[in-house]
Design a protein around this motif. Structure first.
Motif, PDB file in Angstrom:
ATOM      1  N   ASN A  14       3.863  -7.195   6.064  1.00 22.37           N
ATOM      2  CA  ASN A  14       2.456  -6.793   6.024  1.00 22.37           C
ATOM      3  C   ASN A  14       1.634  -7.818   6.794  1.00 22.37           C
ATOM      4  OD1 ASN A  14       2.411  -4.613   3.716  1.00 22.37           O
ATOM      5  ND2 ASN A  14       3.730  -6.251   2.995  1.00 22.37           N
ATOM      6  N   TYR A  15       0.401  -7.452   7.087  1.00 18.33           N
ATOM      7  CA  TYR A  15      -0.533  -8.364   7.768  1.00 18.33           C
ATOM      8  C   TYR A  15      -0.596  -9.709   7.031  1.00 18.33           C
ATOM      9  CZ  TYR A  15      -4.796  -9.394  10.438  1.00 18.33           C
ATOM     10  OH  TYR A  15      -5.730  -9.935  11.282  1.00 18.33           O
ATOM     11  N   THR A  28      -1.592   0.367  -0.998  1.00 19.94           N
ATOM     12  CA  THR A  28      -3.016   0.166  -0.690  1.00 19.94           C
ATOM     13  C   THR A  28      -3.662   1.452  -0.188  1.00 19.94           C
ATOM     14  OG1 THR A  28      -2.552  -2.127  -0.164  1.00 19.94           O
ATOM     15  CG2 THR A  28      -4.610  -1.230   0.695  1.00 19.94           C
ATOM     16  N   GLY A  61      -7.947   1.459  12.049  1.00 17.00           N
ATOM     17  CA  GLY A  61      -6.694   0.693  12.185  1.00 17.00           C
ATOM     18  C   GLY A  61      -5.511   1.605  11.946  1.00 17.00           C
ATOM     19  N   VAL A  94      -0.920   0.058   6.849  1.00 18.24           N
ATOM     20  CA  VAL A  94      -1.768   0.769   5.883  1.00 18.24           C
ATOM     21  C   VAL A  94      -2.303   2.048   6.524  1.00 18.24           C
ATOM     22  CG1 VAL A  94      -3.862   0.662   4.486  1.00 18.24           C
ATOM     23  CG2 VAL A  94      -2.456  -1.399   4.741  1.00 18.24           C
ATOM     24  N   GLY A  95      -2.767   1.922   7.775  1.00 26.36           N
ATOM     25  CA  GLY A  95      -3.407   3.054   8.454  1.00 26.36           C
ATOM     26  C   GLY A  95      -2.467   4.234   8.633  1.00 26.36           C
ATOM     27  N   SER A 107      -8.119   4.498  16.328  1.00 26.56           N
ATOM     28  CA  SER A 107      -7.088   3.529  16.720  1.00 26.56           C
ATOM     29  C   SER A 107      -7.403   2.943  18.082  1.00 26.56           C
ATOM     30  CB  SER A 107      -5.724   4.244  16.769  1.00 26.56           C
ATOM     31  OG  SER A 107      -4.748   3.395  17.320  1.00 26.56           O
ATOM     32  N   ARG A 160     -10.868   3.592  19.513  1.00 26.27           N
ATOM     33  CA  ARG A 160     -11.944   2.701  19.064  1.00 26.27           C
ATOM     34  C   ARG A 160     -12.550   1.914  20.228  1.00 26.27           C
ATOM     35  NH1 ARG A 160      -9.371  -2.639  18.528  1.00 26.27           N
ATOM     36  NH2 ARG A 160      -7.296  -2.302  17.676  1.00 26.27           N
ATOM     37  N   ASN A 174      -9.605  -0.411   7.446  1.00 24.83           N
ATOM     38  CA  ASN A 174      -8.680  -1.538   7.546  1.00 24.83           C
ATOM     39  C   ASN A 174      -9.233  -2.687   8.353  1.00 24.83           C
ATOM     40  OD1 ASN A 174      -5.989  -0.901   6.365  1.00 24.83           O
ATOM     41  ND2 ASN A 174      -6.283   0.947   7.600  1.00 24.83           N
ATOM     42  N   VAL A 175     -10.410  -2.512   8.964  1.00 27.92           N
ATOM     43  CA  VAL A 175     -10.806  -3.490   9.984  1.00 27.92           C
ATOM     44  C   VAL A 175     -12.050  -4.319   9.655  1.00 27.92           C
ATOM     45  CG1 VAL A 175      -9.707  -2.063  11.754  1.00 27.92           C
ATOM     46  CG2 VAL A 175     -12.160  -1.937  11.473  1.00 27.92           C
ATOM     47  N   CYS A 229     -10.528  -1.942   2.647  1.00 27.06           N
ATOM     48  CA  CYS A 229      -9.352  -2.731   2.242  1.00 27.06           C
ATOM     49  C   CYS A 229      -9.019  -3.838   3.226  1.00 27.06           C
ATOM     50  CB  CYS A 229      -8.154  -1.834   1.996  1.00 27.06           C
ATOM     51  SG  CYS A 229      -7.366  -1.232   3.472  1.00 27.06           S
ATOM     52  N   MET A 246      -9.588  -6.426   7.013  1.00 26.08           N
ATOM     53  CA  MET A 246     -10.471  -7.269   7.811  1.00 26.08           C
ATOM     54  C   MET A 246      -9.818  -7.621   9.143  1.00 26.08           C
ATOM     55  SD  MET A 246      -9.707 -10.856   6.102  1.00 26.08           S
ATOM     56  CE  MET A 246      -8.160 -11.333   6.832  1.00 26.08           C
ATOM     57  N   ALA A 247      -8.975  -6.677   9.654  1.00 25.85           N
ATOM     58  CA  ALA A 247      -8.274  -6.952  10.911  1.00 25.85           C
ATOM     59  C   ALA A 247      -9.261  -7.173  12.063  1.00 25.85           C
ATOM     60  CB  ALA A 247      -7.318  -5.809  11.246  1.00 25.85           C
ATOM     61  N   SER A 296      -5.308  -4.575  -3.731  1.00 23.65           N
ATOM     62  CA  SER A 296      -3.996  -4.082  -4.192  1.00 23.65           C
ATOM     63  C   SER A 296      -3.246  -5.135  -4.986  1.00 23.65           C
ATOM     64  CB  SER A 296      -3.163  -3.622  -3.001  1.00 23.65           C
ATOM     65  OG  SER A 296      -2.923  -4.710  -2.133  1.00 23.65           O
TER      66      SER A 296
HETATM   67  N1  LIG Z   1      -7.234  -5.172   0.210  1.00 22.81           N
HETATM   68  C1  LIG Z   1      -5.943  -5.055   0.052  1.00 22.81           C
HETATM   69  O1  LIG Z   1      -5.415  -4.975  -1.057  1.00 22.81           O
HETATM   70  C2  LIG Z   1      -5.064  -4.993   1.282  1.00 22.81           C
HETATM   71  C3  LIG Z   1      -3.722  -4.589   1.200  1.00 22.81           C
HETATM   72  C4  LIG Z   1      -2.996  -4.471   2.386  1.00 22.81           C
HETATM   73  C5  LIG Z   1      -3.596  -4.792   3.594  1.00 22.81           C
HETATM   74  N2  LIG Z   1      -4.859  -5.225   3.615  1.00 22.81           N
HETATM   75  C6  LIG Z   1      -5.552  -5.529   4.862  1.00 22.81           C
HETATM   76  O2  LIG Z   1      -5.616  -4.312   5.595  1.00 22.81           O
HETATM   77  C7  LIG Z   1      -5.527  -4.588   6.996  1.00 22.81           C
HETATM   78  C8  LIG Z   1      -4.354  -3.817   7.566  1.00 22.81           C
HETATM   79  O3  LIG Z   1      -3.123  -4.348   7.057  1.00 22.81           O
HETATM   80  P1  LIG Z   1      -1.743  -3.892   7.713  1.00 22.81           P
HETATM   81  O4  LIG Z   1      -0.670  -4.578   6.946  1.00 22.81           O
HETATM   82  O5  LIG Z   1      -1.723  -2.421   7.874  1.00 22.81           O
HETATM   83  O6  LIG Z   1      -1.868  -4.586   9.147  1.00 22.81           O
HETATM   84  P2  LIG Z   1      -1.405  -4.068  10.578  1.00 22.81           P
HETATM   85  O7  LIG Z   1      -0.159  -3.271  10.451  1.00 22.81           O
HETATM   86  O8  LIG Z   1      -1.431  -5.230  11.476  1.00 22.81           O
HETATM   87  O9  LIG Z   1      -2.581  -3.058  10.993  1.00 22.81           O
HETATM   88  C9  LIG Z   1      -3.840  -3.525  11.356  1.00 22.81           C
HETATM   89  C10 LIG Z   1      -4.425  -2.555  12.382  1.00 22.81           C
HETATM   90  O10 LIG Z   1      -5.798  -2.852  12.550  1.00 22.81           O
HETATM   91  C11 LIG Z   1      -6.178  -2.556  13.881  1.00 22.81           C
HETATM   92  N3  LIG Z   1      -6.781  -3.776  14.470  1.00 22.81           N
HETATM   93  C12 LIG Z   1      -6.174  -4.937  14.757  1.00 22.81           C
HETATM   94  N4  LIG Z   1      -7.053  -5.802  15.295  1.00 22.81           N
HETATM   95  C13 LIG Z   1      -8.240  -5.170  15.331  1.00 22.81           C
HETATM   96  C14 LIG Z   1      -9.533  -5.525  15.788  1.00 22.81           C
HETATM   97  N5  LIG Z   1      -9.784  -6.727  16.321  1.00 22.81           N
HETATM   98  N6  LIG Z   1     -10.525  -4.619  15.662  1.00 22.81           N
HETATM   99  C15 LIG Z   1     -10.304  -3.422  15.124  1.00 22.81           C
HETATM  100  N7  LIG Z   1      -9.066  -3.020  14.697  1.00 22.81           N
HETATM  101  C16 LIG Z   1      -8.064  -3.892  14.790  1.00 22.81           C
HETATM  102  C17 LIG Z   1      -4.929  -2.158  14.633  1.00 22.81           C
HETATM  103  O11 LIG Z   1      -4.855  -0.732  14.599  1.00 22.81           O
HETATM  104  P3  LIG Z   1      -5.292   0.190  15.829  1.00 22.81           P
HETATM  105  O12 LIG Z   1      -4.782  -0.466  17.075  1.00 22.81           O
HETATM  106  O13 LIG Z   1      -4.643   1.481  15.531  1.00 22.81           O
HETATM  107  O14 LIG Z   1      -6.792   0.267  15.812  1.00 22.81           O
HETATM  108  C18 LIG Z   1      -3.812  -2.695  13.759  1.00 22.81           C
HETATM  109  O15 LIG Z   1      -2.636  -1.958  13.903  1.00 22.81           O
HETATM  110  C19 LIG Z   1      -5.408  -6.100   7.103  1.00 22.81           C
HETATM  111  O16 LIG Z   1      -6.676  -6.658   7.296  1.00 22.81           O
HETATM  112  C20 LIG Z   1      -4.842  -6.518   5.758  1.00 22.81           C
HETATM  113  O17 LIG Z   1      -5.155  -7.843   5.429  1.00 22.81           O
HETATM  114  C21 LIG Z   1      -5.611  -5.333   2.483  1.00 22.81           C
END
Ligand SMILES: NC(=O)c1ccc[n+]([C@@H]2O[C@H](COP(=O)([O-])OP(=O)(O)OC[C@H]3O[C@@H](n4cnc5c(N)ncnc54)[C@H](OP(=O)(O)O)[C@@H]3O)[C@@H](O)[C@H]2O)c1
Length: 336
Positions: free
Chosen positions: A45-46, A135, A159, A164-165, A183, A203, A224-225, A246, A248-249, A273
């Motif tokens: 995961n991120y 999540t 995202g 997650v997305g 995306s 995006r 997700n972002v 959820c 802050m990517a 989560s």
């Molecule tokens: N709150 C919670 O409980 C929880 C649980 C899990 C994850 N999270 C958070 O959710 C986010 C996604 O997690 P993940 O594991 O799915 O990560 P991931 O697989 O890396 O997905 C993140 C996606 O965000 C987009 N992105 C990346 N940099 C960006 C930017 N500068 N501006 C806009 N979009 C951007 C990209 O998608 P596109 O290229 O398709 O736009 C990327 O594939 C992370 O921030 C993570 O910390 C939170």
């Protein structure tokens, strides 16, 4: 039988700095618990990438084994609730934050956070979902508890190509929602359509509105972002819709006004989560094994790594180079 020594991916921060490596350890060197799992699968995961590279402050103590997700078979138990041979999973709940995580051939954990593997999922599928799927599902659970229904209109997933997305696209479309995938990877639009997205929006070409309220395009969203994207979404949600925040990517800022909240009655719902309480956690996993089980898990898992391949996975994920989910095969064959 739990062997005296086994492999684990451990994260250090000491006088030589931040580093992570595969080490040999025994269960007595791990954080406390009343159950030992023979780990079959984990995932990336991120948050794992932030923890493993030291680019985010995830671990609250050092050293710890990485891995916020784990699925495997109970190898030893002092708990009345779990017996040797039971299949279990755990996501969040302090894994790789305050206690040793799932990147380990054997893992000692407190049984109070263990989820019996729900019928309808195998161990590999449970980790294809992992924290990411949990999540995405928790986001929908919270939005629906707040009144979201498919007939209100489309849900936006930002995202969308990430872990997650992509799982959200699959789960939400299966649950009857029209999904708009936002995306930055237009080359993955075909894949996102296959997962269930009706619309895909780039995006990079998007101009987020700056007025407090703009044309209401979405009935709700999973974000997700953060940052500009989340700020823009608050201005574009239809009356009574919800945004589940959820991630802050793209940043941690939120720049909005009270107008959409008091004029359109929209809601912003925080998703945590890792700290989700057990009763909801258990219910959401049942949904993930049942009516919300994604239809395209095999397409969403785009890579499988071993413990020693993790550093490359982290770099790829943080550079935005991958899409979908990466599984981590640990003792899958042995635990099967
Ligand atoms: N709150 C919670 O409980 C929880 C649980 C899990 C994850 N999270 C958070 O959710 C986010 C996604 O997690 P993940 O594991 O799915 O990560 P991931 O697989 O890396 O997905 C993140 C996606 O965000 C987009 N992105 C990346 N940099 C960006 C930017 N500068 N501006 C806009 N979009 C951007 C990209 O998608 P596109 O290229 O398709 O736009 C990327 O594939 C992370 O921030 C993570 O910390 C939170």
């Amino acid at each position: 039988m739990v062997p005296t020594r086994f492999k684990a991916f451990r994260i250090f921060d000491d006088e030589t700095g931040h580093r992570s490596e595969v080490v040999e350890q025994g269960v007595d060197e791990q954080t406390a618990g009343d159950v030992v799992i023979q780990v079959a699968w984990s995932s990336v995961n991120y948050k794992d990438a932030l923890a493993g590279t030291g680019k985010g402050k995830i671990l609250r103590q050092f050293p710890l084994n990485g891995g916020i997700d784990v699925a495997g078979v109970v190898a030893q138990s002092e708990s009345a609730d779990f017996r040797e041979g039971d299949e279990v999973l755990m996501t969040g709940c302090g894994l790789s934050e305050t206690r040793d995580g799932g990147y380990s051939e054997y893992l000692r954990v407190p049984s109070e956070w263990l989820i019996p593997l729900p019928q309808g999922l195998d161990l590999r599928e449970a980790m294809a979902l992992g924290t990411a799927g949990f999540t995405a599902a928790l986001g929908l659970y919270r939005m629906e508890a707040n009144g979201q229904t498919p007939d209100m209109g489309p849900l936006c997933v930002t995202g969308a190509s990430g872990g997650v997305g992509s799982l959200a696209v699959d789960i939400y479309s299966k649950a009857g929602y029209e999904v708009c995938a936002l995306s930055g990877k237009s080359e993955e639009f075909g894949w996102l359509h296959e997962l269930g997205a009706e619309q895909c929006v780039d995006r990079h070409g998007l101009e987020w509105p700056s007025a407090p309220m703009a044309s209401a395009r979405f009935a709700g969203a999973l974000d997700n972002v953060g940052g500009e994207g989340l700020s823009g979404l608050t201005r574009m949600i239809k009356p009574w819709g919800s945004i589940a925040s959820c991630g802050m990517a793209g940043g941690i800022d939120l720049n909005t006004t009270v107008m959409p909240f008091i004029i359109r009655g929209i809601s912003l719902i925080g998703i945590n989560s890792a700290g989700c309480r057990y009763s909801i956690r258990s219910e959401v996993w049942q949904r993930l094994a049942g009516d919300w089980k994604p239809r395209h898990l095999d397409k969403i898992v785009t890579a499988v790594s071993e413990l020693d391949g993790l550093p490359d996975c982290f770099e790829r994920l943080l550079s935005g180079g991958g899409h979908g989910r990466t599984l981590v095969r640990i003792g899958a064959d042995a635990a099967a």
